[in-house]
Design a protein around this motif. Sequence first.
Motif, short mmCIF file in Angstrom:
data_model
loop_
_atom_site.label_atom_id
_atom_site.label_comp_id
_atom_site.label_asym_id
_atom_site.label_seq_id
_atom_site.Cartn_x
_atom_site.Cartn_y
_atom_site.Cartn_z
N THR A 123 0.83 -1.22 0.00
CA THR A 123 0.00 0.00 0.00
C THR A 123 0.86 1.26 0.00
O THR A 123 0.42 2.31 0.47
CB THR A 123 -0.92 0.02 1.24
OG1 THR A 123 -0.11 -0.04 2.43
CG2 THR A 123 -1.88 -1.14 1.23
N LYS A 181 -2.47 0.91 -4.10
CA LYS A 181 -2.42 -0.55 -4.02
C LYS A 181 -1.58 -1.12 -5.16
O LYS A 181 -1.85 -0.86 -6.33
CB LYS A 181 -3.84 -1.14 -4.09
CG LYS A 181 -4.59 -1.07 -2.78
CD LYS A 181 -5.88 -1.89 -2.88
CE LYS A 181 -6.63 -1.86 -1.57
NZ LYS A 181 -7.86 -2.68 -1.63
N ASP A 197 -4.43 -6.67 9.46
CA ASP A 197 -4.79 -5.47 8.68
C ASP A 197 -5.83 -4.65 9.44
O ASP A 197 -6.95 -4.46 8.97
CB ASP A 197 -5.32 -5.91 7.31
CG ASP A 197 -5.62 -4.75 6.37
OD1 ASP A 197 -4.95 -3.70 6.49
OD2 ASP A 197 -6.54 -4.89 5.54
N HIS A 257 -6.39 -1.37 5.25
CA HIS A 257 -5.70 -0.80 4.10
C HIS A 257 -5.63 -1.80 2.94
O HIS A 257 -5.57 -1.40 1.77
CB HIS A 257 -4.29 -0.37 4.48
CG HIS A 257 -4.23 0.84 5.36
ND1 HIS A 257 -5.10 1.92 5.21
CD2 HIS A 257 -3.44 1.15 6.41
CE1 HIS A 257 -4.83 2.84 6.11
NE2 HIS A 257 -3.82 2.40 6.86
N LEU A 258 -5.61 -3.09 3.25
CA LEU A 258 -5.45 -4.11 2.21
C LEU A 258 -6.78 -4.66 1.71
O LEU A 258 -6.95 -4.89 0.52
CB LEU A 258 -4.57 -5.26 2.73
CG LEU A 258 -3.16 -4.87 3.16
CD1 LEU A 258 -2.40 -6.09 3.66
CD2 LEU A 258 -2.40 -4.21 2.01
#
Length: 385
Positions: A241, A246, A269, A273-274
Amino acid sequence: MSSLGFKSVVYHGELCLGELDAIPVADGKFQFPNNEIRIHRISQQSERCPPLSVLQTISSFSVRCKLESASPVEQPHLINLHASCFYELKTGGSIGRERRDSLGGNAKCLSIVFDLDETLIVANTMKSFEDRIEALRGWIARESEASRIAGMSNEMKRYMDDRWLLRQYIDNDCVVDNGQVYKIQMEEVPALSGNHERIIRPIVRLPDKNIVLTRINPEVRDTSVLVRLRPAWEDLRSYLTAKGRKRFEVHVCTMAERDYALEMWRLLDPEEHLIGSKQLLDRVVCVKSGSRKSLPNVFQHGTCHPKMAMVIDDRSKVWEDKDQPRVHVVPAFTPYYAPQAETANAVPVLCVARNVACNVRGCFFKEFDEIFLRRISEVFMKMRW
């Protein structure tokens, strides 16, 4: 068949758009089933890869036909659809597996699939701690070699130390480690859908040890778990990130139970963010124990095509044979048996995985940009109406 080719009626959903002649390019016998072209969905506007290039990347064959209109009557629906796809870099596809998957692959990144246990984390309950300690006691009693006894004794001590942390968490809702008291912090887990309730979990984090204590069912203390996060996970996550962009679309495939898997990924996470909360139910895929993992199963909702994905796992044999070439195998995470393994090499295991992912992505798009896109104009001319 007309002088131009097989006449095919074009539908978008149930709407009839008009009629086109499908002229075979390589296979003179090619024609659409029932002489119908049925478009079920239109891809999103491409950010990185023209949709036609994605289709050509994943397809097992090249251009099958080109479409032309011999109708003396203007067909505005077809003209508008073509103009929209042409200027906005979109494509239409049928609902078949390969075509459906391809529509999700026109973004600016590939996909990466993570295993959980012994790849990114190691988690234990009181029962698993006790079972392991009991097994080690038996092996030590039967062992005669001093060095092996010492190694197993050290391993057992590490299990017993973590078991004591977990026992404190279960009994007291806090942990004392090196004289410092760590109290539980109540963390909210947002509802993942209308069928899920909001969950509040009691969490204890020991950041210096990469340890998190959590409770899968907050109401049942026996579901308490001590989780060790693999060193260098933060480095890998930051790469994925970097600068708010991404580099890969992230998925999880595990043989663990669903509630456990969702909580383990939340610990990895926490800021989403993922994988966003709205995507979790689709992107965390749980496979029944004894079954084999497969990329088509991971991408069953059409988010990516298997040819545009890589896997990080500590075992390749758990994957279907056709997917194994896409698996980057990392050494199993063994914080109790061999904790020094993570620091034995100059580059930590997950940093090696990060470098592999970086190379895979770089090589893919280098070939894509420098070689493949140059051929797209020729392919486009063959497919134009």
